[in-house]
Design a protein around this motif. Structure first.
Motif, PDB file in Angstrom:
ATOM      1  N   SER A   1      -7.043   5.629  -0.904  1.00 23.58           N
ATOM      2  CA  SER A   1      -7.015   6.701   0.103  1.00 23.58           C
ATOM      3  C   SER A   1      -8.061   6.496   1.194  1.00 23.58           C
ATOM      4  CB  SER A   1      -7.233   8.063  -0.569  1.00 23.58           C
ATOM      5  OG  SER A   1      -8.461   8.075  -1.279  1.00 23.58           O
ATOM      6  N   ALA A   2      -8.649   5.305   1.264  1.00 25.90           N
ATOM      7  CA  ALA A   2      -9.670   5.036   2.279  1.00 25.90           C
ATOM      8  C   ALA A   2      -9.087   5.208   3.675  1.00 25.90           C
ATOM      9  CB  ALA A   2     -10.223   3.628   2.106  1.00 25.90           C
ATOM     10  N   GLN A   3      -9.830   5.833   4.571  1.00 24.33           N
ATOM     11  CA  GLN A   3      -9.352   6.114   5.924  1.00 24.33           C
ATOM     12  C   GLN A   3      -9.903   5.154   6.969  1.00 24.33           C
ATOM     13  OE1 GLN A   3      -7.029   8.694   6.940  1.00 24.33           O
ATOM     14  NE2 GLN A   3      -6.697   8.297   4.760  1.00 24.33           N
ATOM     15  N   GLU A   4     -10.879   4.337   6.604  1.00 23.85           N
ATOM     16  CA  GLU A   4     -11.464   3.410   7.562  1.00 23.85           C
ATOM     17  C   GLU A   4     -10.540   2.211   7.787  1.00 23.85           C
ATOM     18  OE1 GLU A   4     -12.968   4.484   4.883  1.00 23.85           O
ATOM     19  OE2 GLU A   4     -14.548   5.807   5.617  1.00 23.85           O
ATOM     20  N   ASP A   5     -10.774   1.534   8.902  1.00 20.97           N
ATOM     21  CA  ASP A   5     -10.050   0.314   9.235  1.00 20.97           C
ATOM     22  C   ASP A   5     -10.905  -0.874   8.794  1.00 20.97           C
ATOM     23  OD1 ASP A   5      -8.920  -1.915  10.376  1.00 20.97           O
ATOM     24  OD2 ASP A   5      -8.833  -1.111  12.405  1.00 20.97           O
TER      25      ASP A   5
ATOM     26  N   HIS B   1      -5.448  -0.200  -0.507  1.00 20.17           N
ATOM     27  CA  HIS B   1      -6.617   0.436   0.108  1.00 20.17           C
ATOM     28  C   HIS B   1      -6.829   1.859  -0.402  1.00 20.17           C
ATOM     29  CE1 HIS B   1      -5.864  -2.788   3.171  1.00 20.17           C
ATOM     30  NE2 HIS B   1      -7.169  -2.873   3.041  1.00 20.17           N
TER      31      HIS B   1
ATOM     32  N   LEU C   1     -14.886  -0.352   3.654  1.00 20.45           N
ATOM     33  CA  LEU C   1     -14.059   0.581   2.900  1.00 20.45           C
ATOM     34  C   LEU C   1     -14.571   0.670   1.474  1.00 20.45           C
ATOM     35  CD1 LEU C   1     -12.106  -0.379   5.260  1.00 20.45           C
ATOM     36  CD2 LEU C   1     -10.244   0.123   3.684  1.00 20.45           C
TER      37      LEU C   1
ATOM     38  N   LYS D   1      -0.603   3.096   9.202  1.00 22.03           N
ATOM     39  CA  LYS D   1       0.447   4.010   9.662  1.00 22.03           C
ATOM     40  C   LYS D   1       1.714   3.237  10.029  1.00 22.03           C
ATOM     41  CE  LYS D   1       1.206   7.935  12.766  1.00 22.03           C
ATOM     42  NZ  LYS D   1       1.598   8.803  11.645  1.00 22.03           N
TER      43      LYS D   1
ATOM     44  N   GLU E   1      -2.629   9.995   6.845  1.00 25.58           N
ATOM     45  CA  GLU E   1      -2.239   8.593   6.952  1.00 25.58           C
ATOM     46  C   GLU E   1      -3.406   7.770   7.488  1.00 25.58           C
ATOM     47  OE1 GLU E   1       0.430   6.193   5.834  1.00 25.58           O
ATOM     48  OE2 GLU E   1       1.659   7.699   6.813  1.00 25.58           O
ATOM     49  N   ASN E   2      -3.707   6.673   6.794  1.00 20.01           N
ATOM     50  CA  ASN E   2      -4.718   5.741   7.292  1.00 20.01           C
ATOM     51  C   ASN E   2      -4.210   5.147   8.601  1.00 20.01           C
ATOM     52  OD1 ASN E   2      -6.142   3.303   7.823  1.00 20.01           O
ATOM     53  ND2 ASN E   2      -6.778   3.190   5.696  1.00 20.01           N
TER      54      ASN E   2
ATOM     55  N   ASP F   1       0.835  -1.197   0.000  1.00 22.08           N
ATOM     56  CA  ASP F   1       0.000   0.000   0.000  1.00 22.08           C
ATOM     57  C   ASP F   1       0.876   1.255   0.000  1.00 22.08           C
ATOM     58  OD1 ASP F   1      -3.075  -0.765   0.778  1.00 22.08           O
ATOM     59  OD2 ASP F   1      -1.655  -2.194   1.616  1.00 22.08           O
TER      60      ASP F   1
END
Length: 355
Positions: free
Chosen positions: A173-177, A171, A183, A134, A129-130, A123
């Protein structure tokens, strides 16, 4: 005549196999088992657990896998002789240190009987930063990621360890876990292709792990792991990936439905095997009773994996490599990230949350 191989990498609940787990592994012949922090206490105990898993399944090509990226994703940290830096820190040093890290981790894994590492991460670093990624990415630039990941993956292969490159096709630019949430990305196909062109360099590597993300411009309903269209047109098509395709953990909340329905949808979409990580016996039993065995195409891809496992390994001066590695990263391995998504999900399940 050999038994058919269950298209699943399973898991177990603790530091030793229960009688139920031994029977289930013996009777169902799964592709392999993933170990987690809950399974690792001491070197001796871990070797015994791996030996018992292999004896129960009773196949010379059983896959014993673990997440050992370095940095905060390090399931073997309590029992390893060294700490290993994150991909982010590796990406700030000359590329040969990515290979050195793989050499050193390989030595630790081989001493325990482990033969698959869910690494390297391919990734991109993002802004912002997701949180789940991170520290786990080499760089923001695809070409740099490819150089570092190829160096690391090839070193694992040379040592007889299967690198499982993750997460295909990233992933974005998705920010979810994905352990906890769904996502998705709305990027048009042309942008998806542009963002992932560097992944074509991994087309002939032995194993990759899917990302649980919905690519809305290709399939607005199903995440990659469950999307026949994304797998056939994008992963196998545009990216040209010819290796073994393993799902990311089907117990993640990014997927919908009960465990069996998630597995069925993933198999039907075209993954070669599903990965189930929580070690809950009723789910293990349900997956085994489904009797979804490896297809002919999957067995052909698995044959390439077996060749790596049985590689003639180069003799290396591990002490010299360790000394050079330690000097390079002295004082650089104290970065704290404070978030381990896999273990977060594990703790939620231990508290009684059901899927």
């Amino acid at each position: 005549m050999s038994k058919p191989i269950l298209s699943a990498i399973l898991s177990c609940t603790g530091t030793h196999l229960t009688d139920e787990e031994k029977y289930l592994f013996s009777s169902s012949n799964p592709l392999g088992v993933t170990l987690f922090a809950r399974n690792v206490l001491t070197k001796e105990q871990t070797r015994k657990l791996v030996e018992d898993i292999k004896n129960a399944i009773n196949r010379e090509d059983v896959l014993i896998a673990i997440d050992e990226e370095g940095g905060r994703v390090s399931r073997l940290r309590p029992i390893m002789s060294s700490d290993f830096v994150s991909a982010e820190i590796l990406g700030q040093s000359p590329v040969e240190y990515a290979g050195m890290q793989a050499d050193l981790i390989s030595a630790e894994m081989l001493s325990l009987g482990i033969n698959v590492n869910y690494a390297p991460v391919i990734d991109k670093q993002g802004l912002p930063e997701n949180p789940v990624l991170k520290g786990r990415c080499f760089a923001a630039d695809g070409e740099k990621i490819a150089r570092y990941a190829e160096t690391m993956a090839q070193a694992y292969i040379n040592n007889g360890i299967i690198p499982c490159i993750k997460h295909f096709p990233t992933h974005f630019s998705a920010q979810e876990d994905p352990h906890l949430n769904t996502l998705q990305t709305e990027l048009p196909v042309s942008d998806l292709e542009k963002e992932t062109a560097y992944l074509q360099r991994f087309r002939n590597y032995p194993m990759a792990m899917t990302a649980h993300i919905i690519l809305k411009s290709i399939d607005a309903k199903f995440p990659v792991t469950m999307s026949a269209k994304v797998i056939s047109d994008f992963l196998r098509g545009y990216l040209g990936f010819a290796g073994f395709l393993l799902s990311d953990a089907i117990d993640m909340h990014a997927l919908q439905g009960n465990i069996l329905n998630r597995a069925r949808a993933s198999w039907d979409a075209g993954v070669d095997a599903v990965c189930y990580c929580s070690g809950i016996y009723k789910d293990l039993y349900a997956l085994c009773q489904e009797k979804r065995f490896m297809t002919e195409k999957s067995l052909i891809r698995f044959a390439k994996i077996k060749k790596v496992i049985h590689n003639t390994r180069e003799k290396k001066d591990i002490d010299d490599i360790k000394g050079r590695y330690t000097r390079e990263f002295a004082g650089k391995n104290n970065q704290q990230y404070g978030y381990d998504a896999t273990e977060t999900l594990n703790q939620m399940l231990k508290k009684g949350e059901n899927l």
